[in-house]
Scaffold this motif. Structure first.
Motif, short mmCIF file in Angstrom:
data_model
loop_
_atom_site.label_atom_id
_atom_site.label_comp_id
_atom_site.label_asym_id
_atom_site.label_seq_id
_atom_site.Cartn_x
_atom_site.Cartn_y
_atom_site.Cartn_z
N LEU A 103 -7.42 3.56 -5.59
CA LEU A 103 -6.46 4.18 -6.50
C LEU A 103 -7.00 4.22 -7.93
O LEU A 103 -6.65 5.12 -8.70
CB LEU A 103 -5.14 3.41 -6.47
CG LEU A 103 -4.19 3.61 -5.28
CD1 LEU A 103 -3.74 5.03 -5.16
CD2 LEU A 103 -4.77 3.10 -3.99
N THR A 111 3.96 -4.52 -8.93
CA THR A 111 3.75 -3.10 -8.65
C THR A 111 4.68 -2.62 -7.55
O THR A 111 5.23 -1.50 -7.63
CB THR A 111 2.29 -2.84 -8.24
OG1 THR A 111 1.41 -3.38 -9.23
CG2 THR A 111 2.02 -1.35 -8.09
N TYR A 156 0.45 -7.55 -7.56
CA TYR A 156 0.83 -6.70 -6.43
C TYR A 156 2.35 -6.65 -6.27
O TYR A 156 2.93 -5.59 -6.01
CB TYR A 156 0.20 -7.21 -5.13
CG TYR A 156 -1.19 -6.71 -4.85
CD1 TYR A 156 -1.76 -5.66 -5.57
CD2 TYR A 156 -1.96 -7.27 -3.83
CE1 TYR A 156 -3.03 -5.20 -5.29
CE2 TYR A 156 -3.23 -6.82 -3.54
CZ TYR A 156 -3.77 -5.79 -4.28
OH TYR A 156 -5.04 -5.34 -3.99
N TYR A 164 1.84 1.84 -3.58
CA TYR A 164 0.74 2.42 -4.34
C TYR A 164 0.59 3.91 -4.02
O TYR A 164 0.35 4.73 -4.91
CB TYR A 164 -0.57 1.69 -4.00
CG TYR A 164 -0.84 0.49 -4.86
CD1 TYR A 164 -1.82 0.52 -5.84
CD2 TYR A 164 -0.13 -0.70 -4.70
CE1 TYR A 164 -2.10 -0.57 -6.63
CE2 TYR A 164 -0.39 -1.80 -5.48
CZ TYR A 164 -1.38 -1.75 -6.45
OH TYR A 164 -1.63 -2.84 -7.23
N ARG A 165 0.72 4.26 -2.75
CA ARG A 165 0.57 5.65 -2.36
C ARG A 165 1.62 6.53 -3.01
O ARG A 165 1.31 7.60 -3.54
CB ARG A 165 0.66 5.78 -0.84
CG ARG A 165 0.40 7.19 -0.32
CD ARG A 165 0.62 7.29 1.17
NE ARG A 165 2.03 7.09 1.52
CZ ARG A 165 2.51 7.18 2.76
NH1 ARG A 165 1.68 7.45 3.76
NH2 ARG A 165 3.79 6.99 3.02
N SER A 224 -6.89 4.41 0.87
CA SER A 224 -6.51 3.00 0.88
C SER A 224 -5.99 2.57 2.24
O SER A 224 -6.27 1.47 2.71
CB SER A 224 -5.46 2.73 -0.20
OG SER A 224 -4.24 3.39 0.09
N ALA A 267 0.83 -1.21 0.00
CA ALA A 267 0.00 0.00 0.00
C ALA A 267 0.86 1.26 0.00
O ALA A 267 0.50 2.27 -0.61
CB ALA A 267 -0.94 -0.01 1.20
N ASN A 286 1.08 6.76 -6.79
CA ASN A 286 -0.08 7.58 -7.11
C ASN A 286 0.23 9.07 -6.98
O ASN A 286 -0.30 9.89 -7.74
CB ASN A 286 -1.24 7.21 -6.20
CG ASN A 286 -2.50 7.99 -6.53
OD1 ASN A 286 -3.14 7.75 -7.54
ND2 ASN A 286 -2.84 8.97 -5.69
N ASP A 318 -7.12 -1.53 -3.37
CA ASP A 318 -6.53 -0.64 -4.38
C ASP A 318 -7.57 -0.07 -5.35
O ASP A 318 -7.23 0.73 -6.22
CB ASP A 318 -5.43 -1.36 -5.16
CG ASP A 318 -5.89 -2.69 -5.74
OD1 ASP A 318 -6.55 -3.44 -5.02
OD2 ASP A 318 -5.57 -2.98 -6.90
N THR A 365 -3.29 2.58 -12.86
CA THR A 365 -2.55 2.14 -11.66
C THR A 365 -1.44 1.14 -12.00
O THR A 365 -0.46 1.49 -12.63
CB THR A 365 -3.51 1.58 -10.59
OG1 THR A 365 -4.25 0.47 -11.10
CG2 THR A 365 -4.47 2.66 -10.13
N SER A 366 -1.59 -0.11 -11.60
CA SER A 366 -0.50 -1.09 -11.73
C SER A 366 0.01 -1.21 -13.16
O SER A 366 1.21 -1.30 -13.40
CB SER A 366 -0.97 -2.47 -11.24
OG SER A 366 -1.19 -2.45 -9.85
#
Length: 528
Positions: A261, A425, A422, A93-94, A278, A90, A97, A258, A105-106
């Motif tokens: 996102l 990413t 995941y 992802y943050r 998230s 996470a 983003n 996610d 996203t991914s």
């Protein structure tokens, strides 16, 4: 309905869109936005979408017993162990983003980090994982629809309609069509439905936890257990195989956060709000899972007989077995309603990430141009949403007709897909920001160390699961030519993606030559 084609061409630009690499502004060029409705989701709405997509009550009823069957009383510890890699990912992802708030996203991030082919396969992993989840959600929602109808009418023959394959499939396809229609109408329609359904399921889950704790403390059931802190020790699991199987199920229980996102281009404050949402969703989920797991274990234990969570006859649908004994005949119906609400809500919001990933892939010419069309009124990827609905219905229908154990095997195969995209990413985050890791301790840990650790943990689960699922005893125990059906489903779907990628490469050579989406391509949208 008329759709807007917003696919950017090389050299097409519009003003007012900024973005940058590594979180910095980039004023050297802009690209056309995708046409999604900006500012239609806030922090609370984004967090609700994340929670709804995960569907905590649905996840608990379908995997609580299976996890207990694998690891016994260490089930709460495995829930925590599954949360750790998700939390680390996470962070990745943050950070990504913040730098590139793109609804792909991914897919978008891994293309920027590792190139078009790895990025395409990462996008495929997300898409096919979502199709699997949608099919399972529709199946559970269908079963609980007829179960609830039977409970309300007091007529067992109505509940038994779910055992009729034709009735089951017809009901399932109707629910998929309804969810597709709501998602097609945009984020405003989505939010209104979600606030109600998410609030309902969390309230009923809290009531179940309170009543299970009361019965566990009172020793109402012979199989109940006294709370022990040892339940939180993951090292007490008897074997690595059992731990990996339990962890795979636990990771499935967190999948979907996610989705926050995927709505970044439609969220107010798109660079920061989705990441915060998230993390809020993750905290709510882990709290719900731990509270429910501990309360249920105290009430009925994790044994394999009677009401025990590990009883193979009831482990696939724990709440159906515990609703009456724990909550009574009247309040127990609320638990059926909560599972139906959870599956239905998630069925609707899970269309969000798959449709927007397909939209992004088409926008960057990694998929046919027709999927880059956005509805002019609803501001949604209409064709991509309908495609996801059709694919879900077809997948579930075929799998139901072919295998009686479709839910079990696809859930186990799903863990493979989740770990696949995941982990990619997470590694993409560290590689994308590799030039910034020495700037500060924060950059080192949040952009490098934490994502890599999360990626390694998920990659390890991926490899161990790949080895284990070859055995026919993994999952439902069904086989295809002597090989476990879970292996065939999981690996077969990844191989199918590779074949489709090779076909797409011939039709869209510019993307695969790295001419459309590169690290220097600015973000398509940034909201202040």
């Amino acid at each position: 309905m008329t759709q807007l084609d917003v696919r950017p061409r090389v050299g097409d630009t519009v003003s007012g869109v900024a973005g940058g690499e590594g979180g910095e502004g980039n004023g050297d060029g802009d690209v056309r936005g995708k046409g999604l409705g900006k500012g239609s989701v806030g922090l609370v709405g984004s967090a609700v979408i994340g929670i709804s997509t995960v569907a905590p009550v649905y996840c608990l009823t379908s995997t609580l017993g299976s996890t207990a069957g694998e690891v016994g009383v260490q089930m709460p510890a495995v829930f925590l162990a599954g949360f750790l890699p998700m939390l680390l990912v996470a962070f990745a992802y943050r950070e990504l983003n913040k730098a590139v708030p793109d609804c792909g996203t991914s897919f978008t991030w891994t293309v920027k980090a590792f190139g078009p082919r790895i990025g395409w396969m990462c996008g495929w992993g997300l898409v096919i994982a979502t199709i699997i989840v949608l099919s399972n959600l529709a199946g559970v929602a269908t079963s609980y629809f007829w179960l609830l109808a039977g409970e309300i009418t007091g007529n067992p023959s109505i509940a038994a309609l779910d055992d009729d394959k034709l009735v089951h499939i017809a009901t399932c396809l109707t629910l998929i069509a309804a969810a597709t229609a709501i998602s097609y109408r945009g984020m405003t329609a989505t939010k209104g439905v979600q606030y109600t359904l998410v609030g309902l399921q969390l309230a009923v889950l809290a009531l179940f936890v309170a009543m299970a704790l009361q019965k566990g403390t009172a020793g109402t059931f012979d199989t109940g257990l006294d709370f022990s802190w040892q339940w939180m020790n993951p090292f007490a699991v008897e074997s690595m195989g059992a731990f990996t199987a339990g962890l795979s199920l636990s990771i499935f229980m967190y999948w979907g956060w996610d989705a926050c996102l995927a709505t970044n281009e439609e969220t107010t404050g798109s660079a920061k709000t989705p990441g915060r949402a998230s993390l809020i969703a993750m905290v709510v989920l882990v709290g719900s899972y731990l509270a429910t797991g501990i309360a249920a274990q105290m009430a009925v234990g994790s044994g394999t007989s009677g009401l025990g969570l590990g009883n193979p006859e009831t482990s696939g649908n724990v709440f159906a077995a515990l609703a009456g004994p724990v909550m009574g005949p009247l309040l127990g119906i609320l638990l059926f309603v909560a599972v139906l609400a959870s599956a239905t809500a998630s069925l609707q919001t899970t269309f969000i990430p798959v449709a927007r990933t397909v939209l992004a892939m088409s926008t960057y010419e990694a998929l046919p141009a027709s999927y880059a069309k956005v509805h002019p009124r609803f501001k949604t990827p209409g064709r991509a949403t309908v495609m996801a609905g059709v694919a879900t219905g077809a997948f579930y229908t075929v799998m139901t007709l072919v295998s009686e154990n479709v839910l079990t095997d696809t859930i186990f195969a799903l863990g493979l897909m989740i770990c696949f995209y995941y982990s990619l990413t997470a590694f993409a985050c560290a590689w994308y920001f590799r030039g910034e890791l020495r700037r500060s301790a924060r950059d080192l840990f949040f952009k490098g160390v934490f994502p890599v650790l999360g990626g390694l943990l998920l990659a390890a689960v991926f490899l161990k699961t790949l080895i284990d699922m070859w055995n026919p005893s993994y999952g439902s125990g069904s086989t295809v030519l002597g090989v476990g059906s879970v292996f065939v489903i999981g690996v077969g779907l990844l191989a199918l993606g590779l074949v489709i990628m090779l076909v797409t490469q011939r039709r869209s050579p510019a993307f695969f030559r790295g001419e459309i989406l590169t690290k220097s391509t600015p973000a398509l949208v940034v909201e202040d």
